[in-house]
Motif scaffolding. Structure first.
Motif, PDB file in Angstrom:
ATOM      1  N   GLY A 258      34.427  50.540  25.126  1.00 15.72           N
ATOM      2  CA  GLY A 258      33.489  48.751  24.944  1.00 15.72           C
ATOM      3  C   GLY A 258      32.327  48.567  26.493  1.00 15.72           C
ATOM      4  N   THR A 259      33.277  48.651  27.257  1.00 13.42           N
ATOM      5  CA  THR A 259      32.580  47.925  27.850  1.00 13.42           C
ATOM      6  C   THR A 259      31.378  49.052  28.776  1.00 13.42           C
ATOM      7  OG1 THR A 259      34.732  47.754  28.992  1.00 13.42           O
ATOM      8  CG2 THR A 259      33.292  48.166  30.261  1.00 13.42           C
ATOM      9  N   MET A 260      32.016  50.659  28.041  1.00 13.47           N
ATOM     10  CA  MET A 260      30.435  51.653  28.612  1.00 13.47           C
ATOM     11  C   MET A 260      29.709  51.671  27.731  1.00 13.47           C
ATOM     12  SD  MET A 260      30.809  55.787  28.706  1.00 13.47           S
ATOM     13  CE  MET A 260      31.318  56.038  27.125  1.00 13.47           C
ATOM     14  N   LEU A 261      29.975  51.255  26.865  1.00 14.50           N
ATOM     15  CA  LEU A 261      28.855  51.555  25.135  1.00 14.50           C
ATOM     16  C   LEU A 261      27.898  49.575  25.914  1.00 14.50           C
ATOM     17  CD1 LEU A 261      28.280  51.974  22.408  1.00 14.50           C
ATOM     18  CD2 LEU A 261      29.997  50.799  21.635  1.00 14.50           C
ATOM     19  N   GLN A 262      28.890  48.959  25.685  1.00 13.07           N
ATOM     20  CA  GLN A 262      27.422  48.348  26.386  1.00 13.07           C
ATOM     21  C   GLN A 262      26.977  48.333  27.608  1.00 13.07           C
ATOM     22  OE1 GLN A 262      27.556  45.731  28.986  1.00 13.07           O
ATOM     23  NE2 GLN A 262      25.861  44.931  27.543  1.00 13.07           N
ATOM     24  N   TYR A 263      27.455  48.853  28.569  1.00 15.88           N
ATOM     25  CA  TYR A 263      26.488  49.110  29.820  1.00 15.88           C
ATOM     26  C   TYR A 263      25.638  49.771  29.516  1.00 15.88           C
ATOM     27  CZ  TYR A 263      25.748  49.887  34.450  1.00 15.88           C
ATOM     28  OH  TYR A 263      25.135  50.347  35.639  1.00 15.88           O
ATOM     29  N   LEU A 283      32.982  35.114  37.384  1.00 19.50           N
ATOM     30  CA  LEU A 283      33.071  36.041  37.251  1.00 19.50           C
ATOM     31  C   LEU A 283      32.177  37.213  37.743  1.00 19.50           C
ATOM     32  CD1 LEU A 283      33.836  35.857  33.224  1.00 19.50           C
ATOM     33  CD2 LEU A 283      35.752  36.280  34.758  1.00 19.50           C
ATOM     34  N   SER A 284      33.167  38.477  37.401  1.00 19.62           N
ATOM     35  CA  SER A 284      31.641  39.772  38.023  1.00 19.62           C
ATOM     36  C   SER A 284      32.117  40.995  37.156  1.00 19.62           C
ATOM     37  CB  SER A 284      32.227  40.078  39.865  1.00 19.62           C
ATOM     38  OG  SER A 284      31.467  41.448  39.494  1.00 19.62           O
ATOM     39  N   LEU A 285      30.689  41.022  36.822  1.00 14.47           N
ATOM     40  CA  LEU A 285      30.404  42.070  35.633  1.00 14.47           C
ATOM     41  C   LEU A 285      30.159  43.072  36.200  1.00 14.47           C
ATOM     42  CD1 LEU A 285      30.679  42.998  32.602  1.00 14.47           C
ATOM     43  CD2 LEU A 285      28.283  42.457  32.065  1.00 14.47           C
ATOM     44  N   ILE A 290      34.909  43.646  33.930  1.00 16.47           N
ATOM     45  CA  ILE A 290      35.258  42.007  34.101  1.00 16.47           C
ATOM     46  C   ILE A 290      36.239  41.454  34.815  1.00 16.47           C
ATOM     47  CG2 ILE A 290      34.787  40.004  33.658  1.00 16.47           C
ATOM     48  CD1 ILE A 290      33.409  40.313  30.687  1.00 16.47           C
ATOM     49  N   LYS A 291      36.281  41.502  36.251  1.00 16.74           N
ATOM     50  CA  LYS A 291      36.825  40.389  37.209  1.00 16.74           C
ATOM     51  C   LYS A 291      36.845  39.434  37.574  1.00 16.74           C
ATOM     52  CE  LYS A 291      35.364  43.391  40.949  1.00 16.74           C
ATOM     53  NZ  LYS A 291      35.071  44.334  42.039  1.00 16.74           N
ATOM     54  N   PRO A 292      37.429  38.778  37.836  1.00 11.69           N
ATOM     55  CA  PRO A 292      37.326  37.439  38.971  1.00 11.69           C
ATOM     56  C   PRO A 292      36.703  37.752  40.159  1.00 11.69           C
ATOM     57  CG  PRO A 292      39.451  37.718  38.017  1.00 11.69           C
ATOM     58  CD  PRO A 292      38.788  38.969  37.948  1.00 11.69           C
ATOM     59  N   ILE A 293      35.471  36.564  40.656  1.00  6.04           N
ATOM     60  CA  ILE A 293      35.509  36.969  41.731  1.00  6.04           C
ATOM     61  C   ILE A 293      36.268  35.898  43.068  1.00  6.04           C
ATOM     62  CG2 ILE A 293      33.616  35.958  43.219  1.00  6.04           C
ATOM     63  CD1 ILE A 293      31.894  35.294  41.160  1.00  6.04           C
ATOM     64  N   ASP A 294      36.996  37.417  43.569  1.00  6.61           N
ATOM     65  CA  ASP A 294      37.933  36.879  44.806  1.00  6.61           C
ATOM     66  C   ASP A 294      36.975  36.776  45.612  1.00  6.61           C
ATOM     67  OD1 ASP A 294      40.011  36.441  46.241  1.00  6.61           O
ATOM     68  OD2 ASP A 294      41.234  38.525  46.072  1.00  6.61           O
ATOM     69  N   ASN A 295      36.635  34.724  46.830  1.00 16.06           N
ATOM     70  CA  ASN A 295      36.024  34.746  47.102  1.00 16.06           C
ATOM     71  C   ASN A 295      36.511  35.381  48.699  1.00 16.06           C
ATOM     72  OD1 ASN A 295      33.737  33.729  46.758  1.00 16.06           O
ATOM     73  ND2 ASN A 295      34.985  32.372  45.541  1.00 16.06           N
ATOM     74  N   LYS A 312      42.948  44.482  38.367  1.00 13.11           N
ATOM     75  CA  LYS A 312      42.102  43.112  38.071  1.00 13.11           C
ATOM     76  C   LYS A 312      41.106  42.978  37.321  1.00 13.11           C
ATOM     77  CE  LYS A 312      43.200  40.826  42.129  1.00 13.11           C
ATOM     78  NZ  LYS A 312      42.111  40.113  43.100  1.00 13.11           N
ATOM     79  N   ILE A 313      40.729  43.874  36.825  1.00  9.17           N
ATOM     80  CA  ILE A 313      39.639  44.412  35.843  1.00  9.17           C
ATOM     81  C   ILE A 313      40.011  44.092  34.450  1.00  9.17           C
ATOM     82  CG2 ILE A 313      37.600  46.183  34.845  1.00  9.17           C
ATOM     83  CD1 ILE A 313      37.146  46.411  37.278  1.00  9.17           C
ATOM     84  N   HIS A 314      39.192  44.499  33.789  1.00 12.19           N
ATOM     85  CA  HIS A 314      39.589  43.957  32.311  1.00 12.19           C
ATOM     86  C   HIS A 314      38.422  44.663  31.746  1.00 12.19           C
ATOM     87  CE1 HIS A 314      41.324  39.416  32.953  1.00 12.19           C
ATOM     88  NE2 HIS A 314      42.551  39.992  31.382  1.00 12.19           N
ATOM     89  N   GLU A 315      38.861  45.880  30.880  1.00 18.46           N
ATOM     90  CA  GLU A 315      38.405  46.813  30.035  1.00 18.46           C
ATOM     91  C   GLU A 315      38.489  46.377  29.200  1.00 18.46           C
ATOM     92  OE1 GLU A 315      40.447  49.763  31.174  1.00 18.46           O
ATOM     93  OE2 GLU A 315      40.284  50.205  32.979  1.00 18.46           O
TER      94      GLU A 315
END
Length: 611
Positions: A258-263, A283-285, A290-295, A312-315
DNA sequence: GCCGTTTTCGGCCCGACTGTTTTCAGTCG
C-alpha cells in the motif's frame, strides 16, 4: 500569452532570485506559482480576464499584481529589472535536462557565453572541445553528460513522447495478464498517470505484491513479448517490449504494498500536499511509510543518527490504512491531482456530516445505460465520414453491453451536394429504414433514438431545412470546420448552433485531437451558462484521441451545474467498447451519476430529449 | 511570496541520484 510562457517567465525570475541570494522561500513561491500555471488546463489569461487569478493555488497578491501588469501592458517592469541582474544566456540553458540555475550560471560566466540566441550551440561546442571538464566543479563525466543532454534536448523539442491512455492501457493490460499467470503474484496494479487515467501517459509502470520478488522478476523478463532487458535488480526490472514500449516493474512484499502503491501513483502535487498534512500532525511521510518526527535528531548529521530509526516507520499493506493514518478517507486515484481532493477527504466529526462537501461518489461504467452518438453504415451521403457497421451489428453490441437505449447520430447529408428537398427526402427514408430494421429485430430490447450529428456552420447556422426536423427525435451539434475563429466569434457560433429546440447536445466541445491539434477557443463560462439555462447537454466524447470535454473543463461544467453525457462517437460497432475512457474523464472531473445524463433510464432520458 | 482544522505570524515536502567530493551541492520527480 500561453500558460507555458507565463510559467517560464516566473521560473526565470525564480532562477535569478536563487543566483542573487534572495530568500529561499520566495524562490519556492515563484516556482510553485509557475507549476500551478503550467498544470492549469485553463488559460491563465482567461482567468485574469474573469478576475479569477487567485483561484489558482500559489498565486497571491504580489504575483497577481505582476501578472495583471503583464497582461495589460505585455511586460512587467519589476521582472525586467530582476532579469537584467544576470546574463540572459542563462535562461535558454534552464530548459536542458540536468541544468539548474547554478550550473547554467557557472558555465555561462566561465566560458563567457554572451549570446543568448546561440548559447546552446556554443556550449555544445565548448563541451566537444573539452573546455567544460577543466571548469571547477565539473569533470569529464559531466562534460559527456552535457553533450548527451543537449543532444536529447534538441531531439525532444521535435518529438513529444507521451502516448494515448488507451494505447498505454492496452500494453499494460497485456503485461498485467501475463504477470497474473505466475502464482507468486498476489496483486498487480498500474502506477502513475496510468492508474490516475490521465489522457496521455509518459511511462508505463507496474507494481506487483509478492513474497517471491526474485521469481516474479524472472517471470517478468521472460515474457515472450520482451525484446530487450534494460535493467534487472532485486526490487524490479525495466524492459522494452516488441512494440517498442518501455515497461518498469516494481515488486514489493504485501506488507508494504500500500505504501509503495500510494507513493508511485502520485500525482507529485498530491503527494506533496499529503506530506505537508502529515507534518502538521507531527508525522513525516515518505515513499517508505509514515514515521513520527524526532526533533532531537534533526540538527545532527544523518550519519550520526541511530540506525534503528527506520524501525519506527509504519508501513501499510493497503492504501486505505495509510490515508486513514493521516486522517483521510481513501481517495480514488483519478482525483489525486491536488485540486481539492485532500480537503474533501478529511474525515469529518459526526457533527460536521452533511455540512461540508466530501468526496463525490463517482460515476462508474456500470451506471451507463446508453450511448447517443453512434454512426451507422447507412449511406445518407454525409458531409463527413460514414460509419462502417450496419445497425443490426450495433443493436447486437448494445444488447451485449446491457444498454437500454442508443442514439443514431450519423453526420448530416452534405449540403453542398444536395437541395433542401433532397435532404428532407434522405432523412425521411433513413427514418423509415431504421424503424423497419428495429421492427425486424424484435428480439432486442434496446430502444432507438433517431438523431443526427449536424455541423455548426461558421455563421452558426445548421445546414438542414426546417422540414427535415420532423424525421429526427433530436440532434447533436458540433464544429467540423473553421477552427480558427476568435474566441468571441466561436462562442457565438456554438451558442447559435445550440439554439434550435431540437439541438440537445454539443459534441466534442473543445475540438482537440490529442497529440495532433489544440482545441479551438471558446468562452467556457458563457457557454456553460447558456447550456444550464437552456437545458442543453455537453458531451464527454470517449474516443481516446478526443477525450473531449477535457477533465478540468468537466469539473468546471459541473460546478456551473451543466449536464453532461458520455458518448463514444463510434464509427464502427466495436468502438462502442471505448465507453470506459469517457467514464475515466468524467471521474477525473469529479462527476457523480447526477451529472451524467446517460445514467438515466430510458423513460427519463426520453423525457429530457423530447423537451 | 504564500498560506491557514494548532497560526494573519511563522512556518514552508522528502528522498534518490550524480558527480565531485572526503561531507556536499545541485537537480530531479
Amino acid at each position: 500569452m500561453t500558460n507555458q510562457e507565463v510559467a517560464k517567465l516566473l521560473r526565470n525570475v525564480a532562477a535569478v532570485y536563487l543566483l542573487t541570494g534572495e530568500n529561499r522561500f520566495k524562490i519556492i513561491a515563484y516556482e510553485k506559482a509557475a507549476d500551478s500555471i503550467q498544470n492549469s488546463p485553463v488559460e491563465i489569461q482567461d482567468l485574469w480576464r474573469e478576475g479569477k487569478l487567485s483561484s489558482l493555488s500559489g498565486l497571491g497578491p504580489a504575483i497577481n499584481s505582476h501578472l495583471d501588469e503583464l497582461f495589460r501592458k505585455g511586460e512587467v517592469k519589476h521582472f525586467k529589472r530582476v532579469l537584467k541582474r544576470v546574463s540572459e544566456s542563462i535562461f535558454p540553458l534552464l530548459d536542458i535536462p540536468g541544468f539548474g540555475p547554478k550550473k547554467a550560471s557557472k558555465l555561462v560566466s566561465e566560458l563567457k557565453l554572451k549570446e543568448a540566441k546561440t548559447v546552446v550551440d556554443s556550449l555544445l561546442k565548448a563541451a566537444k572541445q573539452g573546455r567544460i571538464a577543466v571548469v571547477e566543479g565539473f569533470g569529464t563525466k559531466s562534460q559527456e553528460d552535457i553533450i548527451e543532454a543537449i543532444k536529447r534536448f534538441k531531439k525532444g523539442q521535435i518529438k513529444e513522447n507521451r502516448i494515448l491512455l488507451s494505447s498505454a492501457w492496452n500494453t499494460a493490460d497485456e503485461v498485467i495478464q501475463y504477470l497474473k499467470e505466475f502464482k507468486g503474484v498476489l496483486d498487480v496494479q498500474p502506477l502513475g498517470s496510468l492508474r490516475r487515467k490521465v489522457a496521455t501517459i509518459g511511462d508505463i509502470d507496474i507494481a506487483v505484491a509478492t513474497n517471491d520478488p526474485e521469481g516474479v522478476i524472472n517471470w517478468f523478463v521472460k515474457n515472450p513479448k520482451v525484446n530487450k532487458i534494460i535493467d534487472q535488480g532485486q526490487s524490479g526490472a525495466t524492459v522494452i517490449l516488441e512494440n517498442g514500449r518501455q515497461i518498469d516493474l516494481r515488486v514489493q512484499i504485501p506488507e508494504r504494498f500500500g505504501t509503495m502503491l500510494q507513493y508511485f501513483t502520485g500525482s507529485k502535487n498530491h503527494n506533496i500536499r499529503l506530506r505537508e498534512l502529515a507534518l502538521k500532525k507531527g508525522l513525516s511521510l515518505s515513499e517508505y511509510g509514515i514515521k513520527p518526527i524526532d526533533n532531537s535528531q534533526k540538527s545532527r548529521p544523518k550519519a550520526d543518527r541511530p540506525q534503528d530509526e527506520k524501525l519506527k516507520i509504519h508501513e501499510y499493506a493497503r492504501e486505505k490504512e495509510l490515508y486513514q493514518a493521516l486522517g483521510l478517507s481513501w481517495i480514488p486515484p483519478e482525483l489525486r491531482e491536488d485540486s481539492g481532493e485532500i480537503e474533501a477527504a478529511l474525515l469529518r466529526q459526526p457533527a460536521d456530516q452533511g455540512k461540508l462537501p466530501g468526496l463525490p461518489k463517482l460515476v462508474e461504467l456500470k451506471d451507463i445505460k446508453g450511448d447517443l452518438h453512434l454512426h451507422t453504415s447507412y449511406n445518407l451521403e454525409p458531409s463527413h465520414d460514414l460509419g462502417t457497421s450496419p445497425l443490426e451489428d450495433i443493436l447486437n453490441l448494445a444488447t451485449d453491453l446491457g444498454y437500454e437505449y442508443i442514439g443514431l447520430s450519423d453526420h448530416n447529408p452534405s449540403y453542398s451536394n444536395h437541395s433542401e428537398s433532397q435532404i428532407v427526402n434522405i432523412l425521411m427514408q433513413r427514418r423509415q429504414k431504421y424503424e423497419q430494421i428495429l421492427e425486424s429485430t424484435k428480439s432486442t430490447r434496446v430502444n432507438l433514438f433517431i438523431m443526427l450529428e449536424v455541423d455548426i456552420l461558421p455563421d452558426g447556422q445548421l445546414p438542414i431545412p426546417d422540414k427535415a426536423f420532423s424525421y429526427l427525435d433530436a440532434i447533436i451539434v458540433s464544429i467540423h470546420s473553421s477552427f480558427h475563429l476568435d474566441r468571441e466569434a466561436m462562442t457565438k457560433r456554438v451558442i447559435k448552433g445550440l439554439y434550435h429546440p431540437k439541438a440537445k447536445i454539443l459534441a466534442h466541445p473543445s475540438g482537440r485531437l490529442l497529440g495532433q491539434r489544440q482545441g479551438y477557443e471558446v468562452e467556457w463560462s458563457k457557454l456553460f451558462n447558456f447550456c444550464r439555462t437552456n437545458n442543453k447537454a455537453i458531451e464527454i466524447n470517449a474516443h481516446p484521441v478526443r477525450l473531449d470535454l477535457p477533465d478540468i473543463l468537466v469539473r468546471q461544467a459541473i460546478e456551473a451545474k451543466v449536464k453532461l453525457i458520455i458518448n463514444t462517437d463510434s464509427h464502427k460497432a466495436t468502438d462502442m467498447n471505448l465507453m470506459p475512457y469517457g467514464v475515466y474523464v468524467a471521474q477525473r472531473g469529479w462527476s457523480t451519476n447526477n451529472d451524467i445524463l446517460n445514467t438515466l433510464p430510458y423513460n427519463k432520458i426520453k423525457e429530457w430529449l423530447f423537451n
